[in-house]
Design a protein around this motif. Sequence first.
Motif, PDB file in Angstrom:
ATOM      1  N   SER A 233       0.836  -1.197   0.000  1.00 14.77           N
ATOM      2  CA  SER A 233       0.000   0.000   0.000  1.00 14.77           C
ATOM      3  C   SER A 233       0.873   1.249   0.000  1.00 14.77           C
ATOM      4  O   SER A 233       1.804   1.366   0.789  1.00 14.77           O
TER       5      SER A 233
ATOM      6  N   GLU B 189     -12.322   1.530  -3.836  1.00 12.39           N
ATOM      7  CA  GLU B 189     -13.420   2.138  -3.092  1.00 12.39           C
ATOM      8  C   GLU B 189     -14.745   1.958  -3.834  1.00 12.39           C
ATOM      9  O   GLU B 189     -15.760   1.602  -3.231  1.00 12.39           O
TER      10      GLU B 189
ATOM     11  N   ARG C 235       0.116   5.037   0.436  1.00 10.17           N
ATOM     12  CA  ARG C 235      -0.902   6.042   0.756  1.00 10.17           C
ATOM     13  C   ARG C 235      -0.673   7.347   0.022  1.00 10.17           C
ATOM     14  O   ARG C 235      -1.627   8.036  -0.323  1.00 10.17           O
TER      15      ARG C 235
ATOM     16  N   TYR D 181      -3.516  -1.437  -8.117  1.00  8.67           N
ATOM     17  CA  TYR D 181      -4.881  -0.928  -8.042  1.00  8.67           C
ATOM     18  C   TYR D 181      -4.851   0.519  -7.550  1.00  8.67           C
ATOM     19  O   TYR D 181      -4.043   0.860  -6.678  1.00  8.67           O
ATOM     20  N   ASN D 182      -5.746   1.343  -8.066  1.00  6.27           N
ATOM     21  CA  ASN D 182      -5.952   2.678  -7.530  1.00  6.27           C
ATOM     22  C   ASN D 182      -6.938   2.584  -6.375  1.00  6.27           C
ATOM     23  O   ASN D 182      -7.900   1.824  -6.437  1.00  6.27           O
ATOM     24  N   TYR D 183      -6.712   3.366  -5.332  1.00  3.95           N
ATOM     25  CA  TYR D 183      -7.644   3.389  -4.206  1.00  3.95           C
ATOM     26  C   TYR D 183      -9.069   3.679  -4.683  1.00  3.95           C
ATOM     27  O   TYR D 183     -10.025   3.094  -4.191  1.00  3.95           O
ATOM     28  N   ASP D 184      -9.213   4.614  -5.626  1.00  2.00           N
ATOM     29  CA  ASP D 184     -10.546   4.990  -6.112  1.00  2.00           C
ATOM     30  C   ASP D 184     -11.290   3.793  -6.702  1.00  2.00           C
ATOM     31  O   ASP D 184     -12.481   3.623  -6.471  1.00  2.00           O
TER      32      ASP D 184
ATOM     33  N   LYS E 147      -1.830   6.699  -3.398  1.00  2.00           N
ATOM     34  CA  LYS E 147      -3.174   6.126  -3.329  1.00  2.00           C
ATOM     35  C   LYS E 147      -3.304   4.908  -4.243  1.00  2.00           C
ATOM     36  O   LYS E 147      -4.209   4.796  -5.057  1.00  2.00           O
ATOM     37  N   THR E 148      -2.343   4.003  -4.083  1.00  2.77           N
ATOM     38  CA  THR E 148      -2.325   2.762  -4.851  1.00  2.77           C
ATOM     39  C   THR E 148      -1.975   1.587  -3.954  1.00  2.77           C
ATOM     40  O   THR E 148      -1.362   1.742  -2.903  1.00  2.77           O
ATOM     41  N   ILE E 149      -2.367   0.419  -4.411  1.00  2.00           N
ATOM     42  CA  ILE E 149      -1.919  -0.844  -3.824  1.00  2.00           C
ATOM     43  C   ILE E 149      -1.284  -1.624  -4.959  1.00  2.00           C
ATOM     44  O   ILE E 149      -1.934  -1.943  -5.946  1.00  2.00           O
TER      45      ILE E 149
END
Length: 104
Positions: A66, A97, A68, A91-94, A71-73
Motif C-alpha cells: 500500500s 473504493e 498512501r 490498483y488505484n484506491y478509487d 493512493k495505490t496498492i
Amino acid sequence: MQIYKNYVTLFTKAPSFPKGANNYLNKKFGIPYEEPEKIGLNKLHTSMFANDYNTFANKLSFKLISDRNQKTIRIGVYDLEHNTIDTIVGYNYDALEKILKNKL
C-alpha cells in the motif's frame, strides 16, 4: 477455540494498471496448465495479503504494497527469499473504493 485458515473472497477486481495487467501477470508469472486441452495456457491463482508473503508454485511470493501517498496498492512479486522481482501492477484506491461500495 479452533482457527480456520479458509479465505472468503470479498470481491474479484482486475488491476487498475498497467493496461493488460492480468495478461502480463499470467504470462510472466503463471504456471502451465497440466490438462491436455489447455496446453499453452498459464494459470495464476493465489491469495495475496498486505501483512505477509504467500508462496506460489514453490518459486514465488506475492504481497500487497500500500502506498498512501500515491493512493495505490501494488502487487509485489518476490522470489522465495523476498527479493523484489516486480511491482508494476496495481490498483488505484478509487477503483477499490468504488467496487467495495458497490459490493457493500
